[in-house]
Scaffold this active site. Structure first.
Site, PDB file in Angstrom:
ATOM      1  N   ARG A   1      -1.570  45.274  -1.977  1.00  0.00           N
ATOM      2  CA  ARG A   1      -2.414  44.645  -0.957  1.00  0.00           C
ATOM      3  C   ARG A   1      -3.672  45.464  -0.771  1.00  0.00           C
ATOM      4  NH1 ARG A   1       1.166  45.790   4.605  1.00  0.00           N
ATOM      5  NH2 ARG A   1       1.411  48.009   4.277  1.00  0.00           N
TER       6      ARG A   1
ATOM      7  N   ASN B   1      -5.668  42.837   8.252  1.00  0.00           N
ATOM      8  CA  ASN B   1      -4.555  43.711   8.635  1.00  0.00           C
ATOM      9  C   ASN B   1      -4.872  45.143   8.266  1.00  0.00           C
ATOM     10  OD1 ASN B   1      -1.583  43.654   9.553  1.00  0.00           O
ATOM     11  ND2 ASN B   1      -1.558  45.002   7.784  1.00  0.00           N
ATOM     12  N   GLU B   2      -4.855  46.016   9.255  1.00  0.00           N
ATOM     13  CA  GLU B   2      -5.019  47.457   9.050  1.00  0.00           C
ATOM     14  C   GLU B   2      -6.122  47.797   8.039  1.00  0.00           C
ATOM     15  OE1 GLU B   2      -1.173  49.191   8.176  1.00  0.00           O
ATOM     16  OE2 GLU B   2      -0.679  49.285  10.290  1.00  0.00           O
TER      17      GLU B   2
ATOM     18  N   CYS C   1     -14.830  52.613  -1.172  1.00  0.00           N
ATOM     19  CA  CYS C   1     -14.767  52.049  -2.523  1.00  0.00           C
ATOM     20  C   CYS C   1     -16.012  52.551  -3.251  1.00  0.00           C
ATOM     21  CB  CYS C   1     -14.750  50.527  -2.375  1.00  0.00           C
ATOM     22  SG  CYS C   1     -15.123  49.624  -3.886  1.00  0.00           S
TER      23      CYS C   1
ATOM     24  N   CYS D   1     -20.799  48.375  -3.813  1.00  0.00           N
ATOM     25  CA  CYS D   1     -20.931  49.421  -2.789  1.00  0.00           C
ATOM     26  C   CYS D   1     -22.165  50.279  -3.059  1.00  0.00           C
ATOM     27  CB  CYS D   1     -19.672  50.282  -2.722  1.00  0.00           C
ATOM     28  SG  CYS D   1     -18.323  49.421  -1.900  1.00  0.00           S
TER      29      CYS D   1
ATOM     30  N   GLU E   1       2.119  46.487  16.208  1.00  0.00           N
ATOM     31  CA  GLU E   1       3.340  46.681  15.419  1.00  0.00           C
ATOM     32  C   GLU E   1       4.052  47.912  15.966  1.00  0.00           C
ATOM     33  OE1 GLU E   1       2.644  46.947  11.193  1.00  0.00           O
ATOM     34  OE2 GLU E   1       1.314  45.217  11.198  1.00  0.00           O
TER      35      GLU E   1
ATOM     36  N   TRP F   1       8.453  53.679   4.352  1.00  0.00           N
ATOM     37  CA  TRP F   1       7.378  54.407   3.682  1.00  0.00           C
ATOM     38  C   TRP F   1       7.298  55.920   3.905  1.00  0.00           C
ATOM     39  CZ3 TRP F   1       4.554  56.275   7.716  1.00  0.00           C
ATOM     40  CH2 TRP F   1       4.561  55.535   8.893  1.00  0.00           C
TER      41      TRP F   1
ATOM     42  N   GLU G   1       9.008  45.767   0.965  1.00  0.00           N
ATOM     43  CA  GLU G   1       9.505  46.365   2.218  1.00  0.00           C
ATOM     44  C   GLU G   1      10.965  46.036   2.526  1.00  0.00           C
ATOM     45  OE1 GLU G   1       6.477  45.403   5.121  1.00  0.00           O
ATOM     46  OE2 GLU G   1       5.185  46.987   4.326  1.00  0.00           O
TER      47      GLU G   1
END
Ligand code: GAL
Length: 666
Positions: free
Chosen positions: A103, A141-142, A151, A156, A312, A320, A360
């Site tokens: 991801r 997400n995060e 990057c 960039c 969360e 993890w 997960e």
């Protein structure tokens, strides 16, 4: 105050959803977050949109009296999109592509990805614009998880050149600000600047700092695509993002204006292992470090000075960290109470059910994969009942702890010691406040500090005249200020000014730094303060008072006898400068003296792992240890949850002040 959960309906057969949602409602949950990784289910083929499944899930949630929080699904662009637009992938400093297969594989500056984002966010926003069961959105997400804020691709590179040209106007100003004469780094035009790619030796610190700033702002710009489209569709929705704990590269302050709500993801037993130097203790492996978690709560509350959410919350064992011990009995409830005490208005557990597939599978849910309740469910159920009784005002803190990602980046670019670590240094002072039951807002130095009686500024490294002036006027008006090592050492370009540290803070501190050193364990690391001798670690300075009084001195070593801690009366307030990274006893002594002078109510010093936290006239006693504690409170205090004995990994709440309690650990 309520509890909620993160749910992935797309992972389970449609026949099961009804039962799942019923069980959430039975437990008293309020919000259900969904869809953050669901792009390939929303758009299985290019242009073929399938949102009816998500609409059904949202309806079920609404029918059961709860509300949905939806997410834009951009953290996981699907394979067909990557194949169509391979340029969206990120690159490492050595040119390696971060491939599809996990991801967060997209670049914030990719024009193609920005276009695709506009498309998918618009489709979702329009489809749910009139849905009464959607309360708000989480963008993506995060941002930055798995080290993906930065990057090094060609998109960039182009965006960085533009960013520099906007920041400096002409290249000679950049040469001057960075100092490019060193190692022949003079630049003739912005076109000559690349991202700091793989090199033989280290990069120029000023260039790196600007690259870190640029990368953080690229994520903010990218996020604005989401926020604009969502607000255009329905401006009653809240728009939030879920940030991470002790996370270096993503600067929440830069996002704060464009989000309605700041949220973060809290995994206490993982954080104690994977983002703190040193081994976690047995208790920390079971429940985490309350000050590590608490400082993140206070940061995400402080970033907007309003209640935050835990989007969360760890539900049990997780996949993890290096090891995945079972949390202590009750820890999942303890964490939610602790979050609320620090100002959370909502705690959502991640995830509803243990996942049967994918990366997960070794991560607990509130329910097991067969749908039966797991340990976390029982804790969440009880917590929802206890919190439903409470309607709380936001936290009102007397103390500010200043925190700035620019200082974190600058000191980590040139740590000057293998064990220099900004969060840990900051936490040494934060923990001293917390051990005295003092609430602190973690805020950016540019924040309006007029409401605080005491200000702690750990490693306030990059300082300009404006910041120095603001601190001077606050202290003149009566605030107490505590500064620590490396403060005022550099200008905002990450360059030494032409005066010694603390640079523009010298008048305020009433002292300058004569020498600094970083010190391994083999060398003397002792100072005296107020008649006691204490240890210190990692970093030390020899101070030359000029108006200030030396209240602490080095003991032994080549700096023997030199001033290590100074105090300076300035207007109606005082400035303490602590020129070592103190052991906890010294941090406590310096902080307690500051609290006394500032007249900030505080308790006796609480033992490690036990904390008392006050919000809106109530105090939470949270025990992150495996030993029960006996709590003594004033006669008129009223217990709302629990009572005088707070067991292992337990939380109790009374109406009354935190400063008034005393504790006895058995
Ligand atoms: C978070 C992430 C979730 C999940 C979780 C596992 O960082 O947002 O998607 O991966 O960790 O603990």
């Amino acid at each position: 105050m309520t509890v909620g959960v993160c749910y992935f309906p797309e992972h389970w057969p449609r026949e099961r959803w009804e039962r799942d949602v019923e069980q959430m409602a039975e437990a008293g949950f309020s919000y259900v977050r969904m869809a953050e990784f669901s792009w390939s289910r929303i758009e299985p083929e290019p242009g073929e949109i399938e949102l009816s499944w998500l609409e059904e899930a949202v309806s079920l949630i609404g029918d059961h009296g709860m509300e949905a929080v939806l997410c834009t699904p951009t953290a996981t662009p699907p394979k067909w999109l990557v194949d169509k637009e391979p340029g969206i992938l990120q690159e490492e400093p050595d040119g390696t592509t971060r491939q599809y297969g996990s991801r967060r594989h997209y670049c914030f500056n990719s024009p193609e990805y920005r276009e695709q984002t506009r498309r998918i966010v618009s489709v979702m926003a329009e489809r749910f614009a009139d849905n009464p069961h959607v309360a708000g959105w989480q963008t993506d997400n995060e941002y930055g998880c798995h080290e993906t804020i930065r990057c090094w691709c060609d998109d960039c590179a182009a965006a960085f050149r533009e960013w520099l040209s906007d920041a400096y106007g002409d290249v000679e100003s950049l040469n001057e600000a960075w100092g490019t004469t060193f190692w022949s780094q003079h630049l003739r035009s912005f076109d000559e600047v690349d991202p700091p790619r793989h090199t033989a030796a280290e990069h120029h610190p000023s260039r790196l700092l600007d690259y870190y700033r640029f990368s953080a702002e690229s994520a903010v710009d990218y996020n604005a695509i989401h926020t604009e489209l969502l607000r255009e569709a329905n401006d009653d929705w809240f728009v939030a993002h879920n940030f991470m704990g002790d996370f270096d590269s993503c600067d929440v302050y830069r996002f704060a204006d464009d989000l309605d709500l700041i949220t973060w993801d809290s995994y206490p037993t993982g954080f104690a292992q994977d983002r703190r130097p040193g081994a976690a203790s047995a208790d920390e492996l079971r429940a985490g470090d309350p000050d590590q978690v608490g400082m993140n709560h206070d940061l995400y509350r402080g970033a907007k000075q309003q209640p935050f959410w835990v989007m969360e919350q760890q539900p049990g064992d997780v996949n993890w960290p290096p090891y995945a011990p079972q949390p202590g009995e009750g820890a999942m409830r303890l964490w939610a109470h602790h979050a609320v005490a620090h100002g959370a208005d909502e705690v959502l557990y991640f995830r509803w059910r243990r996942c049967r597939e994918g990366q997960e599978q070794y991560h607990a849910g509130l329910r097991k994969q067969d749908g039966s309740p797991d340990r976390g469910y029982r804790d969440a159920d009880r917590t929802a009942t206890e919190l439903a009784e409470l309607d709380l005002d936001p936290v009102d803190a007397d103390v500010a702890v200043l925190h700035d990602y620019d200082n974190l980046w600058a000191t980590s670019i040139q740590p000057h010691a293998p064990d220099w670590e900004y969060w840990t240094h900051m936490r040494q002072y934060y923990a001293a406040l917390r051990a005295r039951s003092v609430q602190a807002d973690v805020v950016h130095p540019d924040w309006d500090l007029s409401g605080y009686d005491a200000i702690v500024a750990p490693a306030l490294h990059l300082v300009d005249e404006e910041l120095a002036g603001a601190l001077e006027s606050r202290v003149e008006d009566g605030a107490e200020l505590l500064l620590t090592v490396r403060s005022g050492a550099k200008d905002t370009s990450n360059k030494l000014p032409d005066v010694p540290a603390p640079g523009p803070l010298a008048d305020l501190v009433g002292a300058t730094v004569d020498q600094h050193e970083s010190v391994p364990e083999q060398l003397d690391r002792r100072v005296s303060y107020d008649g006691e001798t204490y240890g210190y670690r990692t970093f030390a300075e020899w101070l030359a008072p000029d108006g200030a009084t030396a209240v602490g001195s080095h003991v032994g070593g080549v700096g023997d006898g030199r001033a290590a801690v100074t105090e300076h009366e300035f207007g109606a307030g005082h400035v303490t400068y602590c020129g070592v990274w103190p052991e906890s006893g010294l941090a406590d002594a310096v902080v307690a003296d500051m609290l006394e002078r500032a007249d900030v109510p505080h308790s006796e010093r609480l033992p490690t792992g036990v904390r008392a936290t006050q919000r809106d006239g109530y105090t939470w006693v949270t025990n992150f240890t495996s030993d029960p504690v006996a709590v003594t409170v004033p006669d008129d205090a009223r217990w709302l949850v629990g009572g005088e004995t707070v067991g292992a990994f337990d939380a109790a709440v009374y109406e009354g002040a935190a400063a008034d309690l005393s504790l006895d650990q058995r």
